[in-house]
Write a protein that holds these residues in place. Structure first.
Motif, PDB file in Angstrom:
ATOM      1  N   PHE A  54     -21.182  -3.217 -34.807  1.00 42.97           N
ATOM      2  CA  PHE A  54     -20.853  -3.833 -33.534  1.00 42.97           C
ATOM      3  C   PHE A  54     -22.121  -4.354 -32.860  1.00 42.97           C
ATOM      4  N   LEU A  55     -22.212  -5.677 -32.691  1.00 47.35           N
ATOM      5  CA  LEU A  55     -23.348  -6.346 -32.049  1.00 47.35           C
ATOM      6  C   LEU A  55     -24.681  -5.916 -32.659  1.00 47.35           C
ATOM      7  N   LEU A  94     -13.030  -3.644 -30.352  1.00 45.54           N
ATOM      8  CA  LEU A  94     -13.775  -3.835 -31.593  1.00 45.54           C
ATOM      9  C   LEU A  94     -14.807  -2.740 -31.819  1.00 45.54           C
ATOM     10  N   GLU A  95     -15.463  -2.300 -30.773  1.00 48.74           N
ATOM     11  CA  GLU A  95     -16.510  -1.290 -30.933  1.00 48.74           C
ATOM     12  C   GLU A  95     -15.959  -0.019 -31.554  1.00 48.74           C
ATOM     13  N   GLU A  96     -14.772   0.394 -31.118  1.00 46.07           N
ATOM     14  CA  GLU A  96     -14.156   1.597 -31.666  1.00 46.07           C
ATOM     15  C   GLU A  96     -13.750   1.381 -33.122  1.00 46.07           C
ATOM     16  N   ALA A  97     -13.239   0.192 -33.444  1.00 44.41           N
ATOM     17  CA  ALA A  97     -12.782  -0.075 -34.805  1.00 44.41           C
ATOM     18  C   ALA A  97     -13.929  -0.108 -35.800  1.00 44.41           C
ATOM     19  N   THR A 117      -3.251  -6.897 -38.240  1.00 44.20           N
ATOM     20  CA  THR A 117      -4.476  -6.108 -38.069  1.00 44.20           C
ATOM     21  C   THR A 117      -4.162  -4.740 -37.492  1.00 44.20           C
ATOM     22  N   PHE A 118      -3.132  -4.644 -36.644  1.00 48.29           N
ATOM     23  CA  PHE A 118      -2.766  -3.359 -36.051  1.00 48.29           C
ATOM     24  C   PHE A 118      -2.379  -2.336 -37.113  1.00 48.29           C
ATOM     25  N   GLN A 119      -1.819  -2.812 -38.243  1.00 46.19           N
ATOM     26  CA  GLN A 119      -1.419  -1.885 -39.301  1.00 46.19           C
ATOM     27  C   GLN A 119      -2.619  -1.302 -40.035  1.00 46.19           C
ATOM     28  N   VAL A 120      -3.717  -2.030 -40.024  1.00 50.29           N
ATOM     29  CA  VAL A 120      -4.909  -1.587 -40.743  1.00 50.29           C
ATOM     30  C   VAL A 120      -5.867  -0.853 -39.815  1.00 50.29           C
ATOM     31  N   ALA A 121      -6.061  -1.398 -38.614  1.00 39.87           N
ATOM     32  CA  ALA A 121      -7.020  -0.814 -37.658  1.00 39.87           C
ATOM     33  C   ALA A 121      -6.388  -0.807 -36.278  1.00 39.87           C
ATOM     34  N   PRO A 122      -5.478   0.137 -36.005  1.00 40.57           N
ATOM     35  CA  PRO A 122      -4.852   0.162 -34.671  1.00 40.57           C
ATOM     36  C   PRO A 122      -5.858   0.371 -33.548  1.00 40.57           C
ATOM     37  N   TYR A 149     -10.751  -2.633 -42.593  1.00 38.27           N
ATOM     38  CA  TYR A 149     -11.123  -3.570 -41.531  1.00 38.27           C
ATOM     39  C   TYR A 149     -12.643  -3.564 -41.398  1.00 38.27           C
ATOM     40  N   THR A 150     -13.273  -4.717 -41.629  1.00 37.95           N
ATOM     41  CA  THR A 150     -14.728  -4.757 -41.634  1.00 37.95           C
ATOM     42  C   THR A 150     -15.237  -6.141 -41.249  1.00 37.95           C
TER      43      THR A 150
END
Length: 662
Positions: free
Chosen positions: A491-492, A481-484, A469-474, A383-384
């Motif tokens: 992030f920003l 988003l910041e945590e992912a 997306t939950f399967q890749v980056a829960p 996830y990027t």
């Protein structure tokens, strides 16, 4: 105010100050040549006042108007539209400065200033903008006061004090009109610029679009729930349903707009909440599935999105009720199912072959969906926000080559595979999650919360939502988003000064949330006080009232307020009860209006002697009044009534108020 009376120095000074304050909030959407034009016109007008320059002639005025029109066309591309109209208004507001010859012209300029100030709310209606608007309002009122009283030349802050007093006196009437005056629709409207300055979802989507939104910290909307706020992982805010795919982009289908509302059954407990949506320039609204609202001019379409008749061109408050467990179209709409199986005739051959392979292995569609989700979870997908560029067959390149992408990559790829396997599916675009503000117990949803997920259809179960997306980056779904993106620090990254990047600093984050809570209250209770909200408040306070009775009550309340204000201004209880002193105070006020002020500690005789010297034409009447006053006040006898010489003095003084003493 006399039409031909010249403009005073203090009046011109406050006019220039007012122009600066009125134009300042417009600078974000004005071309730079406006600033140069104001500097030139202000300098020109000052030189005219100092008698070192001449007023512009007819040819010069015509040339200035043509130059302004040409400048607007070059900078805005048109003379029509909101921004072009505001630029023209500000330019006229500035050009009027150089042709001021009398107080009548100055009055026109002040009225233009009030109108120009109102247009600032078309671009910014926040609480800070409202507070700032008091400054140009006070300056315009101070200019209006200063234009009429030349004696303020020695005390330039006196007009400002008078303007502040006028504003405070108007507050009760303002509150009355705000609460009870009926909300009327606009008599005209100006088209907004085409998506200029507005960040948000568009009616079509590619992976790069969602990724671009995720780099923006702008606010999309706020949501306040009746009761407990649901977990962040359950907050999927639907905006659009994207059914058409051309090999690169997903977009809306016009078929859902022509069809009647979708068939669905209410199941479970509903969620009730209100949303304050920022201006988007688009007609769609946000809500949790399945969303319904009683707002006028809003409908729920066949694909479950809410759409408004008019674009949202300013902050909008609306109430929503959602049934998250509702069964959506269990029987299926044939035309909707056909649209949910549409694929390009060619392209992405590997994804099509893989879909057929999955279909052969999993006869049950639910098992095929589970297999797809397990594939995303098991394989090394990343996830990027910085995925590599994909080739012509974008689905194949993502699924089998790069395996790096954002939510739109995963949602688009899964929908493609499901359709290729014969399962109706479509992409849903909107926002996911949000930030809870504990100060006001509401959710803030920013542009970086933009998200895309999938819904597929099964017989008897209807449309079911699923998020690959939950399967890749829960962590993206559960913590944002910041945590992912913590690993890649993206992030920003384009907004280093955004306070959202420094939420780990507790004091700064608390300050940001407290300020946002104030703005949210402003939008809900002030900007959101419209139509139905106003009617509901009136009914709650007074019961059922017809419009005629409400109008009469409004007029009566306004008259009562004006009477109380007049009583406060004239203050009869403060008047001198001694009739002799009351006559002398009237004598003082009469002379003060003609420029003769009584000094502190100055006795009656000294004051009358000085007034006789400064007003020689009325010296006889002044001395007659003083003699009558002294006789009645100090000698205990009244050879002449002081009121008679006072009336004679009033008749002898000129009608035109002027300052005799400089």
């Amino acid at each position: 105010m006399k039409a031909g009376q010249p403009i005073t120095r203090i009046g011109l000074t406050w006019l220039l100050v007012a122009q600066v304050l009125v134009i300042l909030p417009h600078l974000l959407h004005l071309p730079l040549w406006i600033i140069a034009m104001w500097l030139g016109c202000a300098g020109w007008r000052i030189q005219i006042f100092r008698m070192r320059a001449q007023y512009p002639g007819a040819l010069v005025k015509a040339a200035l108007i043509l130059a302004v029109a040409l400048g607007v066309i070059l900078s805005r591309g048109t003379l029509v539209g909101l921004e072009a109209a505001v630029v023209l208004l500000v330019a006229v507001f500035i050009l009027k400065l150089v042709e001021l010859r009398s107080q009548r012209d100055a009055l026109v300029l002040v009225l233009l200033g009030f109108f120009t100030q109102v247009t600032a709310y078309l671009f910014n209606d926040s609480m800070l903008a409202a507070l700032y608007s008091l400054l140009p309002l006070c300056a315009l009122l101070a200019a209006l006061v200063g234009l009429q009283q030349s004696r303020f030349a020695e005390r330039p802050l006196v007009p400002l004090k008078a303007a502040g007093t006028l504003l405070l006196q108007a507050v009760p009437l303002m509150l009355l009109l705000f609460l009870f005056f009926p909300r009327l629709g606009p008599l005209w409207s100006l088209p907004l610029p085409n998506d200029k300055g507005i960040t948000g979802l568009s009616d079509s989507m590619s992976p790069a679009d969602i990724a671009e939104l995720s780099r923006s910290d702008e606010l999309a909307f706020r949501a306040s729930f009746d009761g407990q706020v649901p977990p962040v992982s359950q907050l999927y805010w639907r905006a659009l349903t994207l059914e058409r795919f051309d090999g690169r982009r997903w977009s809306q289908s016009i078929g859902s707009e022509r069809e009647p509302g979708a068939d669905w059954r209410r199941v479970g407990e509903p969620l009730r909440y209100s949303i304050v949506m920022q201006a988007s320039g688009k007609p769609w609204l946000f809500g949790l599935d399945v969303a319904q609202t009683q707002e006028e001019g809003v409908r729920t379409l066949a694909d479950f999105r809410m759409e408004r008749r008019q674009p949202v061109d300013r902050s909008l408050l609306y109430q929503v009720t959602s049934w998250p467990q509702a069964v959506r179209e269990p029987e299926g709409n044939p035309s909707a199912l056909r649209r949910a199986l549409q694929l390009p005739a060619q392209g992405d051959a590997r994804a099509r072959a893989w879909a057929q392979e999955l279909r052969q292995r999993h006869k049950d569609p639910r098992q095929l969906v589970e297999a797809l989700l397990a594939h995303f979870h098991r394989e090394p997908y990343v996830y990027t926000l910085k995925p590599p560029r994909l080739g012509e067959d974008s689905i194949d390149a993502f699924l089998f080559d790069s395996r790096r992408g954002f939510c739109a990559h995963y949602a688009g790829a899964m929908t493609f595979v499901l359709r290729a396997a014969g399962i109706p599916a479509r992409v849903v675009a909107g926002y996911q999650g949000g930030e809870l503000n504990p100060a006001g117990n509401y959710v803030l949803v920013h542009q970086f919360d933009a998200h895309a997920w999938v819904e597929y259809w099964l017989p008897g179960r209807g449309w079911t939502s699923v998020d690959p997306t939950f399967q890749v980056a829960p962590s993206r779904i559960e913590r944002g988003l910041e945590e992912a993106l913590a690993g890649e620090q993206s992030f920003l990254e384009g907004a280093p000064l955004s306070p959202l990047r420094y939420r780990q600093l507790a004091w700064l984050n608390d300050l940001r949330l407290a300020w946002d809570n104030l703005n949210y209250g402003w939008q809900r209770w002030v900007l959101g006080y419209q139509g139905a909200v106003q009617v509901e408040l009136v009914r709650r306070w007074f019961g059922s009232l017809d419009s005629r009775l409400l109008g009469l009550g409004l007029v009566a309340a306004g008259g009562l307020l004006m009477a109380v204000l007049a009583l406060f201004l004239f203050a009869p209880w403060r008047r001198e009860r001694d009739p002799q002193l009351r006559q002398f105070q009237a004598f003082e006020r009469l002379l003060a209006r003609h420029g003769v002020q009584r000094g502190k500690g100055e006795g009656p005789r000294d004051f009358a002697d000085r007034a006789s010297r400064e007003l020689p034409g009325q010296a006889a009447q002044i001395r007659a009044f003083l003699a009558a006053f002294e006789a009645s006040r100090y000698a205990g006898r009244s050879p002449a009534d002081p009121s008679a010489p006072l009336r004679a003095l009033r008749k002898a003084l000129p009608w035109r108020l002027r300052a005799v003493r400089r």
